[in-house]
Design an enzyme around this catalytic site. Structure first.
Site, PDB file in Angstrom:
ATOM      1  N   ASP A  40       0.849  -1.197   0.000  1.00  0.00           N
ATOM      2  CA  ASP A  40       0.000   0.000   0.000  1.00  0.00           C
ATOM      3  C   ASP A  40       0.883   1.244   0.000  1.00  0.00           C
ATOM      4  OD1 ASP A  40      -3.263   0.200   0.924  1.00  0.00           O
ATOM      5  OD2 ASP A  40      -2.102   2.068   0.941  1.00  0.00           O
ATOM      6  N   ASP A  66       3.885   2.389  -4.520  1.00  0.00           N
ATOM      7  CA  ASP A  66       2.965   3.210  -5.315  1.00  0.00           C
ATOM      8  C   ASP A  66       2.670   2.374  -6.552  1.00  0.00           C
ATOM      9  OD1 ASP A  66       1.643   4.890  -7.009  1.00  0.00           O
ATOM     10  OD2 ASP A  66       3.065   6.540  -6.861  1.00  0.00           O
ATOM     11  N   VAL A  67       1.455   1.838  -6.639  1.00  0.00           N
ATOM     12  CA  VAL A  67       1.133   0.900  -7.725  1.00  0.00           C
ATOM     13  C   VAL A  67       1.131   1.545  -9.108  1.00  0.00           C
ATOM     14  CG1 VAL A  67      -0.142  -0.800  -6.340  1.00  0.00           C
ATOM     15  CG2 VAL A  67      -1.366   1.168  -7.320  1.00  0.00           C
ATOM     16  N   TYR A 160     -12.941   6.386 -14.037  1.00  0.00           N
ATOM     17  CA  TYR A 160     -12.950   5.202 -13.165  1.00  0.00           C
ATOM     18  C   TYR A 160     -13.674   4.036 -13.851  1.00  0.00           C
ATOM     19  CZ  TYR A 160     -14.169   2.403  -8.986  1.00  0.00           C
ATOM     20  OH  TYR A 160     -14.342   1.394  -8.068  1.00  0.00           O
ATOM     21  N   LYS A 164     -12.064   0.527 -15.010  1.00  0.00           N
ATOM     22  CA  LYS A 164     -12.527  -0.749 -14.444  1.00  0.00           C
ATOM     23  C   LYS A 164     -13.024  -1.689 -15.553  1.00  0.00           C
ATOM     24  CE  LYS A 164     -11.829  -0.243  -9.972  1.00  0.00           C
ATOM     25  NZ  LYS A 164     -10.765  -1.016  -9.297  1.00  0.00           N
ATOM     26  N   THR A 195     -17.444  -0.118   3.280  1.00  0.00           N
ATOM     27  CA  THR A 195     -16.142   0.059   3.923  1.00  0.00           C
ATOM     28  C   THR A 195     -16.274   1.275   4.849  1.00  0.00           C
ATOM     29  OG1 THR A 195     -15.436   1.546   2.190  1.00  0.00           O
ATOM     30  CG2 THR A 195     -14.916  -0.765   1.877  1.00  0.00           C
TER      31      THR A 195
END
Ligand SMILES: NC(=O)c1ccc[n+]([C@@H]2O[C@H](COP(=O)([O-])OP(=O)(O)OC[C@H]3O[C@@H](n4cnc5c(N)ncnc54)[C@H](O)[C@@H]3O)[C@@H](O)[C@H]2O)c1
Length: 254
Positions: A40, A66-67, A160, A164, A195
């Protein structure tokens, strides 16, 4: 919770594991005895979760990443392989978006940032993990897409949703190209999920309204997705490859 004894002793990498669905998924795998690496950008948050779930059955480590950054991803995946001696399950869960938006009002920086976090990330982390997954006896890639990548149903972000949808197609390419190496690649597509972050953003009325549109009359909990991913990682799902599992209570049916 379902029990998959074969997952004990395997190694899973979960991105975006400092909170939300990723944290619940790391917890669920550790409960099966799977060693987990929590990757993460919030290294301190990931460490807090890792420390809480590490136990006799499973080790848990937190690694900063950092992806969206190639060098950071390469380093983090190499660190996992060095720590555990290999890698069996990759869960690409890091993702999200900042605000509801329209194409007309979206600055290009926001478009690029959102695509990078949700799609480039899956490419980068998968590419780094593939050589290790090829050495596994049961390699698995599980990508977290979204109901917004399946259909345009509610106000969201076009960047987004497009990213996706791209995750679903990238999953199919991975399934086709890695199948001969015994690696399966699948995705899940969650609906709005309670969440802590989402619960804080939505009013009770919002939550009731969204839930009223779901045949099961509730929003998802992070554990609903963790359960689906345990199944996809298990030997029971050995012949499932290239699918997107809708974990949405029947809200949309493809
Ligand atoms: N919660 C929902 O309602 C919902 C619905 C559909 C799909 N999803 C998808 O599920 C996944 C998890 O969602 P969530 O709500 O649990 O997310 P969250 O926002 O609670 O957690 C996301 C995690 O990703 C981390 N992260 C952000 N940028 C990063 C980066 N550049 N590198 C590494 N880590 C980074 C954050 O620090 C955080 O720990 C996401 O891909 C999201 O798009 C969520």
């Amino acid at each position: 919770m379902a029990n998959y004894p074969e997952l004990a002793g395997r190694v899973a990498v979960i991105t975006g594991a400092a909170q939300g669905i990723g944290a619940a998924t790391a917890r669920a795998f550790a409960q099966q005895g799977t060693h987990v690496a929590l990757l993460d950008i919030d290294g301190a948050g990931a460490k807090k979760v890792a420390d809480a779930i590490a136990g006799d059955k499973a080790r848990a480590v937190a690694i900063h990443v950092d992806v969206t950054d190639e060098t950071s991803v390469e380093r983090a995946v190499a660190a996992v392989a060095a720590e555990f001696g290999g890698l069996d399950v990759l869960i690409n869960c890091a993702g999200g978006y900042g605000r509801l938006a329209t194409v007309e009002d979206m600055p290009i920086e926001e478009w690029d940032r959102t695509i990078a976090l949700n799609l480039r990330s899956v490419f980068l982390v998968s590419r780094a993990a593939i050589p290790h997954l090829k050495r596994s006896k049961a390699g698995r890639i599980i990508n977290v897409s979204s109901i917004t990548g399946r259909q345009v149903t509610v106000a969201s972000s076009p960047a987004y949703g497009s990213a996706k949808a791209g995750v679903i197609q990238l999953t199919r390419f991975l399934a086709q190209q890695l199948g001969p190496d015994g690696i399966t690649s699948n995705a899940i597509a969650p609906i709005t999920t309670l969440t802590p972050r989402v619960a804080a953003l939505r009013t009770e009325a919002d939550i009731e309204r969204i839930a009223s549109l779901v045949p099961l009359r509730r929003l998802a909990e992070p554990e609903d997705h963790a359960q689906a991913m345990l199944f996809l990682a298990s030997d029971a799902a050995a012949y499932i490859n290239g699918v997107t599992l809708d974990v949405n209570g029947g809200r949309i049916m493809m």
